[in-house]
Motif scaffolding. Sequence first.
Motif, PDB file in Angstrom:
ATOM      1  N   LEU C  45      36.497  61.165  40.542  1.00  0.00           N
ATOM      2  CA  LEU C  45      35.624  62.291  40.658  1.00  0.00           C
ATOM      3  C   LEU C  45      36.525  63.646  40.742  1.00  0.00           C
ATOM      4  CD1 LEU C  45      31.870  61.694  41.449  1.00  0.00           C
ATOM      5  CD2 LEU C  45      33.204  61.173  39.270  1.00  0.00           C
ATOM      6  N   PRO C  46      36.393  64.589  40.169  1.00  0.00           N
ATOM      7  CA  PRO C  46      37.282  65.742  40.501  1.00  0.00           C
ATOM      8  C   PRO C  46      37.350  66.219  41.847  1.00  0.00           C
ATOM      9  CG  PRO C  46      35.441  66.283  38.809  1.00  0.00           C
ATOM     10  CD  PRO C  46      35.447  64.882  39.084  1.00  0.00           C
ATOM     11  N   ARG C  47      36.127  65.989  42.668  1.00  0.00           N
ATOM     12  CA  ARG C  47      36.130  66.678  43.958  1.00  0.00           C
ATOM     13  C   ARG C  47      35.888  65.425  45.030  1.00  0.00           C
ATOM     14  NH1 ARG C  47      35.595  71.373  46.663  1.00  0.00           N
ATOM     15  NH2 ARG C  47      36.833  71.040  48.631  1.00  0.00           N
ATOM     16  N   ALA C  48      36.658  64.267  44.496  1.00  0.00           N
ATOM     17  CA  ALA C  48      36.780  63.184  45.438  1.00  0.00           C
ATOM     18  C   ALA C  48      37.805  63.578  46.426  1.00  0.00           C
ATOM     19  CB  ALA C  48      37.090  61.866  44.742  1.00  0.00           C
ATOM     20  N   THR C  49      38.639  64.453  46.280  1.00  0.00           N
ATOM     21  CA  THR C  49      39.666  64.852  47.089  1.00  0.00           C
ATOM     22  C   THR C  49      39.496  66.390  47.888  1.00  0.00           C
ATOM     23  OG1 THR C  49      40.709  65.722  44.945  1.00  0.00           O
ATOM     24  CG2 THR C  49      41.365  63.640  46.015  1.00  0.00           C
ATOM     25  N   THR C  50      40.428  66.521  48.772  1.00  0.00           N
ATOM     26  CA  THR C  50      40.283  67.857  49.675  1.00  0.00           C
ATOM     27  C   THR C  50      40.060  69.146  48.781  1.00  0.00           C
ATOM     28  OG1 THR C  50      42.465  67.773  50.137  1.00  0.00           O
ATOM     29  CG2 THR C  50      40.983  66.849  51.776  1.00  0.00           C
ATOM     30  N   ARG C  52      39.825  70.250  44.564  1.00  0.00           N
ATOM     31  CA  ARG C  52      39.454  69.953  43.183  1.00  0.00           C
ATOM     32  C   ARG C  52      40.681  69.420  42.245  1.00  0.00           C
ATOM     33  NH1 ARG C  52      37.903  71.490  38.020  1.00  0.00           N
ATOM     34  NH2 ARG C  52      36.111  70.161  37.394  1.00  0.00           N
ATOM     35  N   LEU C  98      34.240  58.191  44.348  1.00  0.00           N
ATOM     36  CA  LEU C  98      33.488  59.213  44.934  1.00  0.00           C
ATOM     37  C   LEU C  98      33.895  60.197  45.824  1.00  0.00           C
ATOM     38  CD1 LEU C  98      29.926  57.393  44.677  1.00  0.00           C
ATOM     39  CD2 LEU C  98      31.298  58.343  42.990  1.00  0.00           C
ATOM     40  N   GLN C  99      34.698  59.667  46.797  1.00  0.00           N
ATOM     41  CA  GLN C  99      35.233  60.236  47.958  1.00  0.00           C
ATOM     42  C   GLN C  99      36.567  59.699  48.264  1.00  0.00           C
ATOM     43  OE1 GLN C  99      32.524  62.183  51.093  1.00  0.00           O
ATOM     44  NE2 GLN C  99      33.607  60.960  52.189  1.00  0.00           N
TER      45      GLN C  99
END
Lengths: 220, 220, 220, 220, 220, 220
Positions: C45-50, C52, C98-99
Motif C-alpha cells: 500500500l502507498p503508505r505502508a512505509t514511512t 508515501r 499494509l504496514q
Amino acid sequence: MHPEGSVLVEFGDTRVLCTASVTEGVPRWRKGSGLGWVTAEYSMLPRATTTRSDRESVKGRVGGRTHEISRLIGRSLRATIDLKALGENSIVLDCDVLQADGGTRTAAITGAYVALSDAVDWLADRKALAGKPAKVLHRSVAAVSVGVIEGEPRLDLCYLEDVAAEVDMNVVCTGDGDFVEVQGTGESGVFARDQLDALLDLGVAGCAELTEAQRKALGK
Amino acid sequence: MHPEGSVLVEFGDTRVLCTASVTEGVPRWRKGSGLGWVTAEYSMLPRATTTRSDRESVKGRVGGRTHEISRLIGRSLRATIDLKALGENSIVLDCDVLQADGGTRTAAITGAYVALSDAVDWLADRKALAGKPAKVLHRSVAAVSVGVIEGEPRLDLCYLEDVAAEVDMNVVCTGDGDFVEVQGTGESGVFARDQLDALLDLGVAGCAELTEAQRKALGK
Amino acid sequence: MHPEGSVLVEFGDTRVLCTASVTEGVPRWRKGSGLGWVTAEYSMLPRATTTRSDRESVKGRVGGRTHEISRLIGRSLRATIDLKALGENSIVLDCDVLQADGGTRTAAITGAYVALSDAVDWLADRKALAGKPAKVLHRSVAAVSVGVIEGEPRLDLCYLEDVAAEVDMNVVCTGDGDFVEVQGTGESGVFARDQLDALLDLGVAGCAELTEAQRKALGK
Amino acid sequence: MHPEGSVLVEFGDTRVLCTASVTEGVPRWRKGSGLGWVTAEYSMLPRATTTRSDRESVKGRVGGRTHEISRLIGRSLRATIDLKALGENSIVLDCDVLQADGGTRTAAITGAYVALSDAVDWLADRKALAGKPAKVLHRSVAAVSVGVIEGEPRLDLCYLEDVAAEVDMNVVCTGDGDFVEVQGTGESGVFARDQLDALLDLGVAGCAELTEAQRKALGK
Amino acid sequence: MHPEGSVLVEFGDTRVLCTASVTEGVPRWRKGSGLGWVTAEYSMLPRATTTRSDRESVKGRVGGRTHEISRLIGRSLRATIDLKALGENSIVLDCDVLQADGGTRTAAITGAYVALSDAVDWLADRKALAGKPAKVLHRSVAAVSVGVIEGEPRLDLCYLEDVAAEVDMNVVCTGDGDFVEVQGTGESGVFARDQLDALLDLGVAGCAELTEAQRKALGK
Amino acid sequence: MHPEGSVLVEFGDTRVLCTASVTEGVPRWRKGSGLGWVTAEYSMLPRATTTRSDRESVKGRVGGRTHEISRLIGRSLRATIDLKALGENSIVLDCDVLQADGGTRTAAITGAYVALSDAVDWLADRKALAGKPAKVLHRSVAAVSVGVIEGEPRLDLCYLEDVAAEVDMNVVCTGDGDFVEVQGTGESGVFARDQLDALLDLGVAGCAELTEAQRKALGK
C-alpha cells in the motif's frame, strides 16, 4: 546458432545483425487464407551510437523512427516473396544495429534479404513450402542511401556525411534494377528535379553492386 | 567503436556484448553529493534463444526476469567501485545477449567488469576522476553459475543442463574470493546444507579462474 | 470474508495480508496438461512505509523490486505443492503489505503458506483435488531475513537495522530444514565464507520457529 | 504506524483503510500560490471482492471506475477544507478497500474525513498551518449510498442489494446537512421525481448519523 | 473559434481539420537557442473510415502509421519556415481526419500550411516574431498523392483507387516547384524509372494547382 | 459518409460530432446471451479548448475525466434501448468534441441519441433486429447542464459561466420526463435542498425542449 537465417552485415563502420525466425502457421486473422506472412523489426542497441540512447523497452514505447524503419524493411522484403508460394508460414526478420555509422536502414534491408533467403532454403529442405523454392523468393532486393553533400551526389553516407547532407535519399531496388521504394527528403531545404535524377542514377548503380555481393554471400 | 568501454564475452555458446557509457554528471536527485553513479541494463535480442521471444519494447514493458537480472548486475558492479573516488560521473553498463546458451547473467557480470574497467581508465586519461584510479576500482568481480545435475555439482551450465538442474546457483565473487552475492534456488525441489556447501566451493573456484582471465584481457 | 484462504501476518511491526484465490481451470497454455498452477503477486500500500510511495497502478508499470519479490514468493510456494496432485486448479497468492518495518518478503512467504494450506483444504472439502490432500501440499515453507550488523549476525531485521546491515540474506526453508532458496547480498561491501555460514545457521533456526507457529495457526 | 492520519472504516462487511499522508510543499504548478492541495486515491485489493480482480498495476492502467471514485473522494474532501488556511502543504488521502460488500466509495469518503482531520491536527501541532486549525477544516463531510429495492427506498445497500437496486444514489453531505455531491443513476431503468425526493431524505438522515459517529471517533 | 490558425480541408470526400496552436517559448532543450519549434500531430477519428478503428488513446499507444505521417507533416512544414526568424515560439499543427477517402496525409500537409500561415500572421500582429513576417514563412508547401492504376498514372487517388494502385507516391513540393519530399512505394510489386518519371511530372503539376488554391484561401 | 448514424450537435459554441458504428455480433463474453451491446467513447480534439491539451494517445493513457464522461454517456444511452430486442448486435457511439464551450457531455448525450436512432433504423432496414424497431428504442434521452451563478439557477452554462458556477449539475431525462441520471456538485462549496429542487426543475424543462428538437431532427 539458433535462427533459421542469420547474417552480420557491415557497411563501413555500420554493423547490423539480421536474423530470420520461421514459425509454422500465420497470425489468427490470416488463418485459412493459404498465404504466408513476412514482417520485420528494427532496433538499435543503446550504445550503437556516439552517445547512449535510452532503451525503448525502458521508455515503454517504440519510437516513431523505429516504427517507420521497421515498416520500410517489412514492405521491401515482402516485395521479394510470393506469399502464396510461401504457404502458411511466418517469417520475422529482426535487424538489430550493434554499431551505427550512417545507412543503418539500407544495410538492414540488404542483410535481411540474405537471412530471408536462408530461411526459405531451410523451409525448402523441410518440404514446408507451398510452392517451388524458386517461385517463393522470385526477386532479390538491396538498398543504399545516397545524398547531396556540398552540391555533389554521394553514395553510402557515413554518419558525419549524413548529418551534413542537403538531400538524403534511400533507394530500394530489385536485382533487376526496378524500384521497390524511393524516399527522398530535403534535410536542409529543398531539391530540384535534376538533383533527384542524379541521385536515382547513383542509387540504382549502388544497389546493383550490392546485389552482386548478396549473390556471392549466398553462394549463387 | 563508440563506447568508452566495450567487450564481447563468450562463455561456451553464450555471447554477451557489454558496453560502458560514461556521462559527466549524475541524475538530478544525486547532484551535489560528490558521489558517482553506476547502473546496468540487461536485455536479450529476440532471437538469442532457440525460439524467438517478443521484444520488450514492442510489449511496452520490461519483464520481471529482465528487471531482476539488471538489478543483480548493477549491485554486483557497484561493489567494485568507490563512488566517492569516481566523483560525479555516471556509468551505464549495457549487457545485450546476442546468443544465449545458459549463464547469461553471470557472463554479463564478468564482461561488464572489463568494460567498466576500460571506462574508468578512459576517465583517468581525461583527469575526470575525483580520486586516484586505483582507489576508484578497488576490487574486481566475476560470476559463475553452478548447479546440481543428477546429484553432481557442476560448473557453467549450458542451456540444456540449466533446464535439467535440480539446484541452480549464481555466485558472484571478488578477485580476493569474498562473496558479493549468492543466489541459490531449488528448481525442482529443495537442497541440503552439504549440497549448498559443495556448490559454493565450486563457485568460488570458478570465479577465481575468471578473475585470472579478466586480468589478462585487461593486460594487467 | 471472500477468499478461499486468508491470513494477516505480523512480524514485529510488519503487517502483510495474504490471501489465496482458487479458480477452477488453468491458463490456456497449460490446459490438458493435468497440472495445476500456483502464482503470487506482492504489493505495498502507498503508505505502508514511512514516506508515501506512488502507486504502481498510477505509474502504469510494476517496478523491478515488486516483480522480483512476486517471483520469489511464487517459486517458494510452488516448492511445497505437487502440481499434478493439485489437478487443473489455479491458486493466486496475493500478499499486500499494509504496514512495513523490514522483512516484508519473508513475512509474505510465511503467511502465504498458511493461506495456501487453507485453500488446499477448501479444495479438498469440495473433492476438487486430483490427488490426496496430504500429497498435494507435501512440504511446508517459511522464510526469514538475517543480516550482519556491526559484525554480528542478526535475525529478523526491522527497517532501521535493514538499512544499516552490511550483509542482508533471505533464507527460505522447508519444515524439514532443507533450503528452497538462499539470497545473500553484500549491501555495503562483501562477505566471507564464515559469515555466510553463520547467517545460514541463524536462518535455518529462525525458519524452524516459524514452521512451529504455522503448525499452530493451522491447528495441526 | 507511519501515516499522519489513519483509520480503518467498517460499514457492514465493507472494510476500507483510509490514510492521510502530509508533505510540505505543493505540486510545481501550484507553487507560490499560497494554497494547499488535497487529493485522493481509491483502490481495491484484488481479493476484496467475491471473485479476484486483476491488479491495475499489472494491467498497466487505472480503470475508469477507479478514476471516477478517486475524483469523487477528492472533490468531497476538498469541500471541507480551506486551502488558503492550509497553506502550501499537500495531503494525499489513500482509501484502500480490504474487503468489499457494497458502499465502498461512501465508506471511503466518511473514513477519509477522519484521517484528514487527524492530519490537520498533526500539522497544527507542528505549527505548520497558514491559518487557525478551526478555520482549515471548516466543515465535516460524510456519505451514504441509498437505493430503491422492490419499490422501497433503502439505506446502506450491501453488495447483493446493490446489484438488485432499481435506482442507486450516493449522497455526500456536510455536518450541517448541506449537499456536497449527489449522484443518482437508474440502474435498471429510470426514476421519477418523488422517488428522487424520498432517496434524498433518506440520504440526508444517514449522513447525519455518520457525522455523529465521526465526532465520537475524533473525540469531539 | 479557439486556435490561432484553423482550416477544414476537403480533398474529394476526405475532410481534415488542421489547426495551428501557438505557445510562447520552446521546449526546455531548445531554450536560449533563439530558434523556434514547429511540430505536427496527425490522427484519425475512429469512424473516419468505412469500418470503425479503435482509438489509439484506448489502445495506450500511437501506431506506426500515425507516427510516420506525423513526422512527414512536421518535416514538410518545417521546410517552409525560418526557425530563427520565428524566434522562440512553438507552433503545433494538429491534423485530425474527420472523414477519410484516400490522400489524408497530403490533404493534411496542404491544409496545415494554411493554418501555419494564419498562425504566423497572428504572431506578426502581436509583434512576437524575431524576424520580418515575409522572412519567417519564406516558402509555401503543398502535397498530392499520385499512383499507377491499371498501368496509368493518376492524380489524387480516392480510397478505392488507393487500394488498387500498383504504385503509390506522395509528392511534397514548394510553391516554386522544388521537392521537399518524395515517397514512392510499389504496393503490388515494383516500378520502372519511366513510371517514376511520369508520376513525378503529375505530382509537380498537382502541387502547382494546390499552391494556387492556398494563395486564394489566404487572400494573397 | 461512412457511419450508420452520424450527427454534428451544436449547443452554443460547443460542437460535438456523434457517430454510431454498428457491428454484427457482440464481445466474446456476451456471445450466446441473445443480448446486444451499446457503449460510448468520448474524446476532445487537442485544440477544442482555449489552450491546447496534449493528446491522450500521445500520453499513452485515457484520463480520469474522459473515462468518467464516456461511462456516463454509455449508461444514459443504454437506458433507452432494449438489449434483447436489439439482438446480438453492437453499437459504439463516438462523441468527438471539435470545439468546446461548456456542456460537452450533455451535448454528447443528446446528439448520441440521434445517431443511435439512425443506427437502429439502419439495422431495421436490414431486418437485423431481434425485436420490433419501436421496441428496441423504447425511450428517448436528452441531457442538459444547469448551475447556480451568483445565486441564480441557470440553464446551459457556457465555459465562462461553468467556471464561475457555485453548483454544477447534469440532468439526464427521458422524453417522458423521468430521470436517467442526476449528478450535482458544489464546485465552490455546498448547496441546500431548495437550490437542488430549483435546478432539477430547470433541468427537466431543458431536457423537454431538447427532446422536441431531437424529434424534429429525426423527422418524427
